[in-house]
Design a protein around this motif. Structure first.
Motif, PDB file in Angstrom:
ATOM      1  N   ARG A   1      50.390  82.289  46.238  1.00 34.42           N
ATOM      2  CA  ARG A   1      51.596  81.483  47.154  1.00 34.42           C
ATOM      3  C   ARG A   1      52.339  82.638  47.986  1.00 34.42           C
ATOM      4  N   GLU A   2      52.497  82.515  49.003  1.00 39.81           N
ATOM      5  CA  GLU A   2      53.297  83.509  49.786  1.00 39.81           C
ATOM      6  C   GLU A   2      54.844  83.143  49.852  1.00 39.81           C
TER       7      GLU A   2
ATOM      8  N   PRO B   1      35.005  97.510  47.919  1.00 38.86           N
ATOM      9  CA  PRO B   1      34.548  96.744  47.005  1.00 38.86           C
ATOM     10  C   PRO B   1      35.619  95.646  46.761  1.00 38.86           C
ATOM     11  N   ALA B   2      35.105  94.269  46.557  1.00 36.02           N
ATOM     12  CA  ALA B   2      36.101  93.203  46.227  1.00 36.02           C
ATOM     13  C   ALA B   2      35.738  92.232  45.343  1.00 36.02           C
TER      14      ALA B   2
ATOM     15  N   THR C   1      50.546  78.388  51.057  1.00 40.35           N
ATOM     16  CA  THR C   1      49.351  78.601  49.823  1.00 40.35           C
ATOM     17  C   THR C   1      48.100  78.879  50.792  1.00 40.35           C
ATOM     18  N   PRO C   2      47.900  80.321  50.971  1.00 39.48           N
ATOM     19  CA  PRO C   2      46.731  80.604  51.609  1.00 39.48           C
ATOM     20  C   PRO C   2      45.359  80.174  51.071  1.00 39.48           C
ATOM     21  N   ASP C   3      44.424  79.825  51.701  1.00 38.25           N
ATOM     22  CA  ASP C   3      43.154  79.422  51.397  1.00 38.25           C
ATOM     23  C   ASP C   3      42.467  80.484  50.368  1.00 38.25           C
TER      24      ASP C   3
ATOM     25  N   LEU D   1      40.485  84.927  50.389  1.00 30.69           N
ATOM     26  CA  LEU D   1      41.277  85.867  49.843  1.00 30.69           C
ATOM     27  C   LEU D   1      40.249  86.946  48.971  1.00 30.69           C
ATOM     28  N   ARG D   2      40.756  88.200  48.895  1.00 26.59           N
ATOM     29  CA  ARG D   2      39.833  89.006  48.015  1.00 26.59           C
ATOM     30  C   ARG D   2      40.668  89.995  47.252  1.00 26.59           C
TER      31      ARG D   2
END
Ligand code: CTP
Ligand code: MG
Length: 257
Positions: free
Chosen positions: A155-156, A146-147, A175-177, A181-182
């Motif tokens: 930010r990485e 579940p997410a 900065t990943p999109d 991401l979840r």
């Protein structure tokens, strides 16, 4: 009768970030312990054939007493957890193997069994979330998570990127999109053979020394596809004192999603 469902409820953590003395699962929320809430949240599930609760080794009696007074209609037992979550889940899985399997009830390690791994810290997880996970496993997904979407931009960071007085630091990292991401929650659900194989392999390889990998990731390392279903705000992981306040409000407002 549907497919037999088993569950490991991990509750052996100390709750260091919550800062209470004693295990987090014994902290009170609206008059009951987190453990009580978590065990009651499983009560409406169909075909629950066995639940193992992992407890800190020195609190087995206290955890057993709470389960006893929670009026549970499913078979349960308490076992000692380990020094990190991964070890606790492994101990819980071992505990699942010894439930009586009467007529029509398949053993936990069977591909036909549905095994849920759930954190007691997500004590208010709604029935619908358990059902979404179980349905997805029943429809053939080997590992189900579940997410929820993220609220903050992520930010990485690379190396030491935090500012300290007198130290000049060049911030770095991508900065990943966020739309890709979840945040992942529990219960994570698995075909019985998949989760046993994943944890047995992880134990052999010491995949996660600090126990940081979640269960679906261990299954993914064996090549099983992970599938996602909707998580929920109610399944928040009670981690900090503020989470306990929010959880209290959620108990008082049961209609709030
Ligand atoms: N857990 C466990 N065994 C451990 C560590 C954690 O069974 N050795 C369980 C916790 O009881 C919790 C779940 O894993 O239900 C998720 O862990 P977390 O929320 O991090 O709880 P704690 O480890 O207790 O909290 P903290 O990290 O703040 O110490
Ligand atoms: Mg922890």
């Amino acid at each position: 009768m549907g497919r037999s469902v088993y569950c490991v409820v991990t509750a052996a953590g100390s709750g260091s970030r919550l800062g209470n003395p004693g295990p987090k699962a014994l902290v009170k929320l609206a008059g009951h312990t987190l453990l009580h809430h978590a065990l009651r949240s499983l009560e409406p599930l169909d075909d629950l054939a066995g639940v193992v609760i992992t407890a800190p080794g020195d609190h087995l009696d206290a955890f057993t007493a709470i389960a006893r007074t929670a009026s549970l209609s499913y078979p349960w037992k308490v076992v000692a957890g380990g020094t990190n979550r991964q070890i606790s889940v492994y101990q819980g899985l071992q505990g699942l193997l010894t439930f009586e399997t009467g007529e029509g009830i398949v053993p936990a390690k069977d591909p036909e069994a549905i095994v849920l791994i759930h954190d007691a810290a997500r004590a208010l997880t709604p029935r619908a979330q358990f059902q979404r996970v179980c349905s997805a496993v029943a429809s053939g997904c080997p590992a189900v998570v579940p997410a929820t979407a993220l609220v903050d931009t992520v930010r990485e960071i690379a190396g030491e990127s935090f500012c300290r007085a007198g130290v000049e630091i060049t911030p770095s990292g991508a900065t990943p999109d966020r739309s890709r991401l979840r945040c992942v929650q529990t219960p994570q659900g698995f075909a019985g053979d998949v989760i046993f194989a994943a944890h047995e392999q992880a134990r052999k390889e010491s995949i996660s020394e600090d126990g940081a990998l979640d269960d679906a990731l261990l299954a993914a390392k064996l090549g099983y596809q992970q599938y996602f279903v909707a998580g929920s705000m109610r399944a928040l992981k009670i981690t900090y004192p503020l989470d306990l306040k929010l959880a209290t409000w959620l108990v008082e407002n049961p209609e709030q999603e």
